[in-house]
Design a protein around this motif. Structure first.
Motif, PDB file in Angstrom:
ATOM      1  N   MET A  42       0.831  -1.200   0.000  1.00 23.94           N
ATOM      2  CA  MET A  42       0.000   0.000   0.000  1.00 23.94           C
ATOM      3  C   MET A  42       0.865   1.250   0.000  1.00 23.94           C
ATOM      4  N   PRO A  43       0.527   2.237  -0.815  1.00 23.78           N
ATOM      5  CA  PRO A  43       1.217   3.525  -0.735  1.00 23.78           C
ATOM      6  C   PRO A  43       0.850   4.221   0.567  1.00 23.78           C
ATOM      7  N   THR A  44       1.843   4.567   1.362  1.00 23.33           N
ATOM      8  CA  THR A  44       1.568   5.163   2.669  1.00 23.33           C
ATOM      9  C   THR A  44       1.981   6.626   2.764  1.00 23.33           C
ATOM     10  N   GLN A  45       2.964   7.056   1.959  1.00 20.63           N
ATOM     11  CA  GLN A  45       3.338   8.459   1.936  1.00 20.63           C
ATOM     12  C   GLN A  45       3.651   8.864   0.499  1.00 20.63           C
ATOM     13  N   SER A  46       3.426  10.132   0.200  1.00 24.39           N
ATOM     14  CA  SER A  46       3.689  10.632  -1.144  1.00 24.39           C
ATOM     15  C   SER A  46       4.264  12.042  -1.057  1.00 24.39           C
ATOM     16  N   ARG A  47       5.270  12.319  -1.916  1.00 26.75           N
ATOM     17  CA  ARG A  47       5.880  13.641  -2.006  1.00 26.75           C
ATOM     18  C   ARG A  47       5.924  14.047  -3.489  1.00 26.75           C
ATOM     19  N   PRO A  48       5.025  14.926  -3.927  1.00 26.64           N
ATOM     20  CA  PRO A  48       5.042  15.350  -5.335  1.00 26.64           C
ATOM     21  C   PRO A  48       6.079  16.446  -5.574  1.00 26.64           C
ATOM     22  N   ASN A  49       6.688  16.388  -6.747  1.00 30.38           N
ATOM     23  CA  ASN A  49       7.601  17.450  -7.207  1.00 30.38           C
ATOM     24  C   ASN A  49       8.716  17.760  -6.211  1.00 30.38           C
ATOM     25  N   VAL A  50       9.476  16.735  -5.845  1.00 30.69           N
ATOM     26  CA  VAL A  50      10.611  16.927  -4.944  1.00 30.69           C
ATOM     27  C   VAL A  50      11.889  16.476  -5.642  1.00 30.69           C
ATOM     28  N   LEU A  51      13.008  17.043  -5.201  1.00 29.21           N
ATOM     29  CA  LEU A  51      14.311  16.647  -5.733  1.00 29.21           C
ATOM     30  C   LEU A  51      14.714  15.327  -5.085  1.00 29.21           C
ATOM     31  N   ALA A  52      15.113  14.369  -5.904  1.00 23.00           N
ATOM     32  CA  ALA A  52      15.408  13.043  -5.363  1.00 23.00           C
ATOM     33  C   ALA A  52      16.590  12.418  -6.094  1.00 23.00           C
ATOM     34  N   VAL A  53      17.273  11.507  -5.378  1.00 28.78           N
ATOM     35  CA  VAL A  53      18.363  10.721  -5.949  1.00 28.78           C
ATOM     36  C   VAL A  53      18.180   9.284  -5.492  1.00 28.78           C
ATOM     37  N   LYS A  54      18.928   8.394  -6.086  1.00 27.02           N
ATOM     38  CA  LYS A  54      18.888   7.006  -5.637  1.00 27.02           C
ATOM     39  C   LYS A  54      19.392   6.903  -4.204  1.00 27.02           C
ATOM     40  N   SER A  55      18.760   6.018  -3.434  1.00 24.52           N
ATOM     41  CA  SER A  55      19.092   5.916  -2.013  1.00 24.52           C
ATOM     42  C   SER A  55      20.549   5.538  -1.779  1.00 24.52           C
ATOM     43  N   GLU A  56      21.133   4.707  -2.671  1.00 23.36           N
ATOM     44  CA  GLU A  56      22.501   4.266  -2.457  1.00 23.36           C
ATOM     45  C   GLU A  56      23.511   5.385  -2.670  1.00 23.36           C
ATOM     46  N   ALA A  57      23.076   6.491  -3.276  1.00 26.11           N
ATOM     47  CA  ALA A  57      23.990   7.611  -3.490  1.00 26.11           C
ATOM     48  C   ALA A  57      24.307   8.345  -2.187  1.00 26.11           C
ATOM     49  N   VAL A  58      23.429   8.197  -1.206  1.00 24.45           N
ATOM     50  CA  VAL A  58      23.602   8.915   0.062  1.00 24.45           C
ATOM     51  C   VAL A  58      24.515   8.097   0.974  1.00 24.45           C
TER      52      VAL A  58
END
Length: 377
Positions: free
Chosen positions: A295-311
């Protein structure tokens, strides 16, 4: 002289060899320095919509399970269905031995006739006593009988016995109706269409209301029952879609929808009950099967994002590395929603920055890098 010439020639050869060797080593060293870099893969930071999906485990149940028991205990005389049978409204599921029920009906019928006869006899007596009372009142007024004699005739004309006879007659009729209902209930039929899920009786056994005799379920009205914690419940709502996977029925995802969401937590588990309605057009899904629900539980529209492994985390700081002019540059960042695949960057990066997504743990500030994969633009 010849000896000295040979010595000088030997020395000259050695010198040339050393010079050539030194020249070769220098070239090799220069080449090594020139080729020293760290290969990396990059991907540009981009504005996008992030959706966090949470997985839960649940169990398939029927929205309309019917557990049927006889209204009156009795010995089973026939069982007309088996597990898996489809039944419609009015289908006879099983019957009970009706001989005792019929005897009860016969006895109650006799009781009704007796009560009716008693009522009629009592009514006739009272009607006669009323007629006689009119004559006795005339005699009393004429002084032919005493007051106490008149009261005796008045008591004989009282309608109280008739009222009691009426009550007895009504009770007898009620007893007959109950006996007839019990006889009728000896034949147990399906109150709704469905599929037989369980048969817990056999011919010759006693059936009672202590245990369901037959259970019906509707395979076209199924749901997945699951429980969610308090940190999730406010992120979901009725009619929200979900992806359901029931491995024992199909390898493909099934579309589901939240049909019910408990307003309060269970007192023991402190979890909130949720029902996910699912379609079952082919009838492969059965109550009791285990299901995985995303189930989708949270949503963030129009945000700057990168792949998680980059952090990465270094020296207590959260950062990513970007490629600038062929070198790695540290960028301390602030993160937001992490979906597992992508992470929101709320501060520290700009859209289009070439973020290192592979090789990021091998570089430092200023490390010379070479992009060997990904898209830098």
């Amino acid at each position: 002289m010849r000896k000295w010439k040979r010595v000088r020639l030997y020395i000259a050869c050695v010198g040339v060899s050393i010079a050539l060797l030194a020249s070769g080593c220098g070239s090799q060293k220069a080449a090594t320095v020139e080729e020293k870099y760290i290969p990396v893969e990059v991907q540009p930071a981009a504005v996008q919509t992030l959706v966090e999906t949470t997985s839960f485990s649940g169990k398939v149940s029927s929205d309309q399970d019917l557990s049927l028991t006889p209204k009156t205990p009795g010995k089973v005389s026939s069982v007309n269905v088996k597990v898996g049978d489809s039944v419609s409204v009015g289908t006879v599921l099983f019957t009970l031995d009706s001989s005792d029920f019929q005897k009860a009906v016969d006895t109650a019928s006799v009781g009704v006739r007796n009560a009716e006869a008693n009522y009629q006899l009592t009514k006739e007596k009272i009607d006669l006593a009323k007629t006689n009372l009119d004559r006795q009142r005339q005699l009393y007024e004429a002084g032919a009988i005493s007051k106490s004699q008149l009261e005796t005739f008045e008591n004989q004309a009282s309608e109280t016995p008739l009222q009691m006879a009426q009550i007895q007659w009504d009770q007898a009729k009620l007893g007959l109706q109950q006996a007839q209902d019990s006889l009728s209930n000896a034949v147990v039929t399906a109150p709704a269409e469905g599929t037989v899920a369980a048969v817990n009786i056999k011919v010759g056994e006693m059936a009672s209301n202590a245990q369901p005799a037959v259970t019906l379920t509707q395979l076209n009205s199924l749901y997945v029952a699951l429980n969610v914690p308090e940190n999730i419940v406010n992120y979901i709502k009725p009619e929200q879609e979900a992806k359901v996977t029931i491995a024992s029925a199909s390898a493909q995802e099934i579309s589901g929808k939240i049909s019910s969401l408990a307003p309060s937590a269970d007192g023991k588990t402190m979890l909130y009950a949720v029902k996910i309605a699912v379609d079952n057009p082919e009838g492969k899904i059965k109550p009791g099967m285990f299901a995985k629900v995303d189930m989708p539980t949270q949503s963030r529209p129009n945000v700057l994002a990168v792949k998680s492994e980059a952090v990465v985390t270094k020296n207590g700081k959260t950062m990513v590395y970007v490629v600038e002019n062929g070198t790695a540059a540290e960028k301390e960042v602030t993160t937001g929603l992490d979906t597992g695949a992508l992470v929101e960057i709320t501060k520290g990066l700009n859209p289009g920055d070439s973020v290192i997504i592979k090789g990021q743990t091998l570089v430092d500030q200023g490390s010379k890098v070479k992009v060997v994969g990904g898209n830098a633009s």
